[in-house]
Design a protein around this motif. Structure first.
Motif, mmCIF file in Angstrom:
data_model
loop_
_atom_site.group_PDB
_atom_site.id
_atom_site.type_symbol
_atom_site.label_atom_id
_atom_site.label_comp_id
_atom_site.label_asym_id
_atom_site.label_seq_id
_atom_site.Cartn_x
_atom_site.Cartn_y
_atom_site.Cartn_z
ATOM 1 N N LEU A 7 -27.907 26.901 -34.586
ATOM 2 C CA LEU A 7 -28.256 28.279 -34.260
ATOM 3 C C LEU A 7 -29.080 28.264 -32.979
ATOM 4 O O LEU A 7 -30.037 27.491 -32.860
ATOM 5 N N PHE A 8 -28.698 29.091 -32.033
ATOM 6 C CA PHE A 8 -29.355 29.133 -30.716
ATOM 7 C C PHE A 8 -29.951 30.514 -30.514
ATOM 8 O O PHE A 8 -29.230 31.496 -30.360
ATOM 9 N N LEU A 9 -31.294 30.614 -30.560
ATOM 10 C CA LEU A 9 -31.991 31.884 -30.355
ATOM 11 C C LEU A 9 -32.258 32.104 -28.879
ATOM 12 O O LEU A 9 -32.869 31.262 -28.215
ATOM 13 N N THR A 10 -31.809 33.249 -28.381
ATOM 14 C CA THR A 10 -32.025 33.592 -26.989
ATOM 15 C C THR A 10 -32.157 35.108 -26.895
ATOM 16 O O THR A 10 -32.131 35.807 -27.912
ATOM 17 N N GLY A 11 -32.330 35.618 -25.688
ATOM 18 C CA GLY A 11 -32.469 37.062 -25.510
ATOM 19 C C GLY A 11 -32.548 37.419 -24.048
ATOM 20 O O GLY A 11 -32.533 36.541 -23.173
ATOM 21 N N ASP A 12 -32.629 38.707 -23.775
ATOM 22 C CA ASP A 12 -32.690 39.159 -22.386
ATOM 23 C C ASP A 12 -33.837 38.477 -21.634
ATOM 24 O O ASP A 12 -34.949 38.373 -22.143
ATOM 25 N N PHE A 13 -33.510 37.996 -20.472
ATOM 26 C CA PHE A 13 -34.419 37.309 -19.553
ATOM 27 C C PHE A 13 -34.925 35.971 -20.085
ATOM 28 O O PHE A 13 -35.968 35.471 -19.669
ATOM 29 N N MET A 85 -32.159 25.817 -32.085
ATOM 30 C CA MET A 85 -32.568 25.630 -30.689
ATOM 31 C C MET A 85 -33.100 26.961 -30.179
ATOM 32 O O MET A 85 -32.530 28.018 -30.469
ATOM 33 N N ILE A 86 -34.197 26.894 -29.411
ATOM 34 C CA ILE A 86 -34.836 28.097 -28.881
ATOM 35 C C ILE A 86 -34.926 27.993 -27.368
ATOM 36 O O ILE A 86 -35.535 27.065 -26.833
ATOM 37 N N ALA A 87 -34.310 28.961 -26.683
ATOM 38 C CA ALA A 87 -34.370 29.009 -25.218
ATOM 39 C C ALA A 87 -35.759 29.469 -24.777
ATOM 40 O O ALA A 87 -36.450 30.198 -25.499
ATOM 41 N N GLY A 88 -36.134 29.059 -23.568
ATOM 42 C CA GLY A 88 -37.400 29.497 -23.004
ATOM 43 C C GLY A 88 -37.222 30.722 -22.124
ATOM 44 O O GLY A 88 -36.258 31.471 -22.259
ATOM 45 N N GLY A 89 -38.155 30.912 -21.204
ATOM 46 C CA GLY A 89 -38.126 32.097 -20.357
ATOM 47 C C GLY A 89 -38.940 33.217 -20.969
ATOM 48 O O GLY A 89 -39.827 32.985 -21.794
ATOM 49 N N ARG A 90 -38.629 34.440 -20.588
ATOM 50 C CA ARG A 90 -39.418 35.572 -21.081
ATOM 51 C C ARG A 90 -38.986 36.060 -22.459
ATOM 52 O O ARG A 90 -39.738 36.758 -23.133
ATOM 53 N N ALA A 91 -37.787 35.718 -22.902
ATOM 54 C CA ALA A 91 -37.293 36.219 -24.188
ATOM 55 C C ALA A 91 -38.224 35.908 -25.359
ATOM 56 O O ALA A 91 -38.478 36.790 -26.184
ATOM 57 N N PRO A 92 -38.753 34.679 -25.492
ATOM 58 C CA PRO A 92 -39.606 34.397 -26.655
ATOM 59 C C PRO A 92 -40.816 35.328 -26.765
ATOM 60 O O PRO A 92 -41.291 35.595 -27.871
ATOM 61 N N GLU A 93 -41.275 35.837 -25.631
ATOM 62 C CA GLU A 93 -42.437 36.727 -25.614
ATOM 63 C C GLU A 93 -42.220 37.939 -26.524
ATOM 64 O O GLU A 93 -43.115 38.348 -27.257
ATOM 65 N N TYR A 94 -41.012 38.517 -26.492
ATOM 66 C CA TYR A 94 -40.753 39.680 -27.348
ATOM 67 C C TYR A 94 -39.988 39.314 -28.616
ATOM 68 O O TYR A 94 -40.113 40.008 -29.623
ATOM 69 N N LEU A 95 -39.236 38.218 -28.603
ATOM 70 C CA LEU A 95 -38.531 37.811 -29.819
ATOM 71 C C LEU A 95 -39.516 37.499 -30.942
ATOM 72 O O LEU A 95 -39.222 37.709 -32.114
ATOM 73 N N ARG A 96 -40.692 37.008 -30.582
ATOM 74 C CA ARG A 96 -41.677 36.645 -31.611
ATOM 75 C C ARG A 96 -42.232 37.866 -32.346
ATOM 76 O O ARG A 96 -42.906 37.734 -33.363
ATOM 77 N N LEU A 97 -41.942 39.055 -31.839
ATOM 78 C CA LEU A 97 -42.375 40.280 -32.503
ATOM 79 C C LEU A 97 -41.389 40.730 -33.580
ATOM 80 O O LEU A 97 -41.671 41.660 -34.329
ATOM 81 N N ASN A 98 -40.236 40.072 -33.648
ATOM 82 C CA ASN A 98 -39.196 40.435 -34.595
ATOM 83 C C ASN A 98 -39.411 39.661 -35.903
ATOM 84 O O ASN A 98 -39.380 38.435 -35.913
ATOM 85 N N LYS A 99 -39.622 40.379 -36.999
ATOM 86 C CA LYS A 99 -39.929 39.733 -38.283
ATOM 87 C C LYS A 99 -38.812 38.811 -38.756
ATOM 88 O O LYS A 99 -39.070 37.755 -39.326
ATOM 89 N N ARG A 100 -37.571 39.189 -38.507
ATOM 90 C CA ARG A 100 -36.447 38.352 -38.943
ATOM 91 C C ARG A 100 -36.402 37.054 -38.138
ATOM 92 O O ARG A 100 -36.092 35.994 -38.688
ATOM 93 N N VAL A 101 -36.704 37.107 -36.843
ATOM 94 C CA VAL A 101 -36.752 35.895 -36.022
ATOM 95 C C VAL A 101 -37.798 34.937 -36.587
ATOM 96 O O VAL A 101 -37.536 33.744 -36.758
ATOM 97 N N ILE A 102 -38.968 35.449 -36.889
ATOM 98 C CA ILE A 102 -40.048 34.615 -37.436
ATOM 99 C C ILE A 102 -39.626 34.019 -38.775
ATOM 100 O O ILE A 102 -39.850 32.832 -39.050
#
Length: 193
Positions: A7-13, A85-102
């Motif tokens: 599973l690869f977690l990523t997001g905008d930016f 796997m977790i991508a870096g960049g700015r995405a983790p900054e807001y992904l960490r606010l998502n309860k399901r991601v955590i």
């Protein structure tokens, strides 16, 4: 070698290299990689950002590529994956606010499945409170969060990596050869040329 499902977690930016390179490299060696982002479905695209080190006090940021996701975030079942796997960049900054991601990060950690995080990806590990007592690397600006989460922040060169138990972490994309190599080792992937 049995192919693994990652599973690869990523997001905008998310950082461009930290999204494109691992996604392609893991598939190249035969693994299945599902790239997901909250609020998006298979076929949706995220915008990536290119971060570079050009002598400034921090990295510079430029527009990257559009990256197509190939799985639905809402369909994620951690039991069906061998690693995260977790991508870096700015995405983790807001992904960490998502309860399901955590919740997803916590489930992978509780199952002691391999978890690879690069750059700002450690922000998700810190927010999920899964790195207490571990030696973890991240982009240096994330060091305070890593320490506040009870981990030993590894001050290593930007092209180096730290593996502690099931966690494989690195400061930034220059570490890809070692980071991906150690993650593949945790997966039991053997490559012969």
């Amino acid at each position: 070698m049995a192919a693994k499902k990652i599973l690869f977690l990523t997001g905008d930016f998310a950082e461009d290299y930290e999204t494109m390179v691992p996604f392609q490299a893991l598939q190249m060696v035969g693994h299945t990689v599902h790239a997901v982002c909250p609020g998006k479905k298979s076929g949706d695209k995220i915008k990536t950002a290119i971060h570079d080190f050009e002598g400034d006090q921090t990295y510079t940021e430029k527009p990257g590529h559009l990256f197509a996701l190939n799985a639905n975030f809402d369909d994620v079942d951690v039991a069906g994956y061998d690693a995260l796997m977790i991508a870096g960049g700015r995405a983790p900054e807001y992904l960490r606010l998502n309860k399901r991601v955590i919740e997803i990060v916590r489930q992978f950690a509780a199952a002691e499945k391999p978890i690879a995080a690069v750059c700002h990806g450690a922000q998700l590990l810190a927010a999920a409170d899964v790195i207490r007592g571990k030696r973890i690397s991240a982009y240096p600006a994330c060091a305070p969060e890593v320490r506040l989460a009870g981990a030993d922040y590894a001050e290593i060169e930007v092209d180096s990596v730290v593996t502690d138990g099931n966690f494989v972490t690195a400061p930034a994309w220059p570490a890809h050869p070692q980071w991906l190599g150690q993650f593949l080792a945790r997966l039991g992937t053997e490559i012969s040329l």
